[in-house]
Design a protein around this motif. Structure first.
Motif, PDB file in Angstrom:
ATOM      1  N   UNK A 162      40.398  47.250  40.283  1.00 12.05           N
ATOM      2  CA  UNK A 162      39.566  47.392  41.256  1.00 12.05           C
ATOM      3  C   UNK A 162      38.930  45.678  41.690  1.00 12.05           C
ATOM      4  N   UNK A 163      38.514  45.241  42.709  1.00 10.89           N
ATOM      5  CA  UNK A 163      37.907  44.077  43.192  1.00 10.89           C
ATOM      6  C   UNK A 163      36.791  44.260  43.798  1.00 10.89           C
ATOM      7  N   UNK A 164      35.670  43.684  43.361  1.00 13.70           N
ATOM      8  CA  UNK A 164      34.448  43.772  44.010  1.00 13.70           C
ATOM      9  C   UNK A 164      34.375  43.395  45.519  1.00 13.70           C
ATOM     10  N   UNK A 165      35.332  42.240  45.766  1.00  7.04           N
ATOM     11  CA  UNK A 165      35.242  42.146  47.227  1.00  7.04           C
ATOM     12  C   UNK A 165      36.275  42.814  48.304  1.00  7.04           C
ATOM     13  N   UNK A 166      36.896  43.716  47.478  1.00  9.16           N
ATOM     14  CA  UNK A 166      37.884  44.528  48.380  1.00  9.16           C
ATOM     15  C   UNK A 166      37.526  46.191  48.357  1.00  9.16           C
ATOM     16  N   UNK A 167      37.476  46.461  49.581  1.00  9.84           N
ATOM     17  CA  UNK A 167      37.096  47.953  49.711  1.00  9.84           C
ATOM     18  C   UNK A 167      38.295  48.580  49.207  1.00  9.84           C
TER      19      UNK A 167
END
Length: 337
Positions: A162-167
């Motif tokens: 998971x990446x905070x900048x990607x939905x």
């Protein structure tokens, strides 16, 4: 295409009952199997000379979850690899607070990371499995489903995170490795959930597997929630290209392997690749035989490991087909075998 005893690969399914996220490695004339145990508390290993014999093979626990701490719950998707004359298992583990997690994402408690164990013995059922610790993927967030492959003499790791900048809940990343537990380069995003089929239930790209064949790199992955919508997607690249350049990869807009009600197979995915003794490619994956799941699908143990031959056309493209029907009885209850 046949196996060494003239048994059709497609006629032995399921190859192992109640073991999701199957990984099969052929080495020195034997098939080695691991996968997620439904209790999510251990890493198991089986060995047999034929795929059809894996179900009856003894299952040995080679590692168990810690009593507490970051590797104490929800042990997922172990993958067995043979690298530089040693055995490695990549797996995901979560901390204590993950036991009641409803699903991956920023608003709940799934908090997995990728870990590695190593065994330098010739036989992975002997020797000692040593913890090499967490793979530092560059940032701390939900991470899982690591796989490894070698191309052009270099080892690569591909995983979901998971990446905070990607939905969404997880994307696919790749990096070159300095050794089997250390990245040598920064992570590069290869794919994120963007198509309708990848975003049913959860926005997920996970479960990558890599096949290098005929000068091509075929990278499969799974998308959507783990019920009947679960399906497999595909990215491809030339083996000689810069595999750390996202522009080297082409992503298929449509899934390549999906549920087949006519065969009674639902939610196929989280695959691996192996081969027959003659070198023919075998697609290994899990699927369910029912569309009705009581409660959280995560805790229903009846995702079974399956295998079928993967043919190729005249241009060297995989002909994925659909899941083959079962020829062995499968459980209908939620009891763990």
């Amino acid at each position: 295409m046949t196996t060494q005893d003239d048994t059709d690969v497609d006629a032995i399914n399921p190859i192992v009952l109640q073991r999701a996220d199957p990984c099969v490695l052929r080495h020195d004339g034997a098939y080695y199997f691991t996968g997620s145990h439904p209790a999510y508390d251990r890493i198991v290993l089986r060995r047999a000379e034929r795929l059809e014999d894996l179900q009856a093979a003894d299952e040995v626990t080679i590692w168990r979850r810690h009593d507490d701490g970051p590797q104490s719950h929800l042990i997922w998707a172990p993958e067995l690899h043979r690298l530089d004359d040693a055995w490695y298992v990549y797996y995901a583990a979560a901390p204590d607070e993950a036991v009641t997690a409803p699903g991956p994402g920023a608003d709940d408690t799934f908090d997995h990371r990728v870990y590695v164990i190593e065994n330098t013995a010739d036989d992975p059922f002997t020797g000692q499995w040593v913890e090499r610790g967490q793979v530092d993927t560059g940032w701390e967030s939900f991470a899982l489903d690591a796989t490894s492959f070698v191309a052009g003499g270099e080892q690569y790791l591909v995983w979901a995170q998971q990446h905070a900048d990607v939905k969404g809940h997880s994307n696919l990343y790749i990096a070159r490795m300095a050794n089997p537990w250390t990245l040598a380069t920064a992570a590069v995003e290869l794919s994120r959930p963007e198509f309708d089929w990848e975003t049913k239930g959860f926005w997920v790209n996970e479960g990558p597997a890599v096949l290098v064949r005929g000068g091509r790199v075929f990278l499969t992955y799974s998308g959507a929630a783990t019920g009947i919508d679960y399906a497999m997607g595909l990215l491809t690249a030339d083996a000689g290209a810069d595999l750390l350049d996202p522009a080297s990869w082409t992503k298929s807009a449509e899934p390549v392997f999906v549920s087949d009600p006519a065969a009674g197979q639902y939610g196929p995915g989280h695959n691996s690749f192996t081969q027959t003794p003659d070198g023919d490619v075998v697609l290994v994956y899990h699927a369910r035989t029912t569309t009705e799941i009581s409660g959280d699908p995560l805790w229903d143990p009846n995702r079974h490991a399956r295998a079928q031959l993967l043919p190729f056309d005249a241009d060297g493209e995989p002909v994925w087909g659909t899941p083959v029907p079962d020829t062995r009885p499968t459980p209908t209850s939620v009891d763990v075998l």
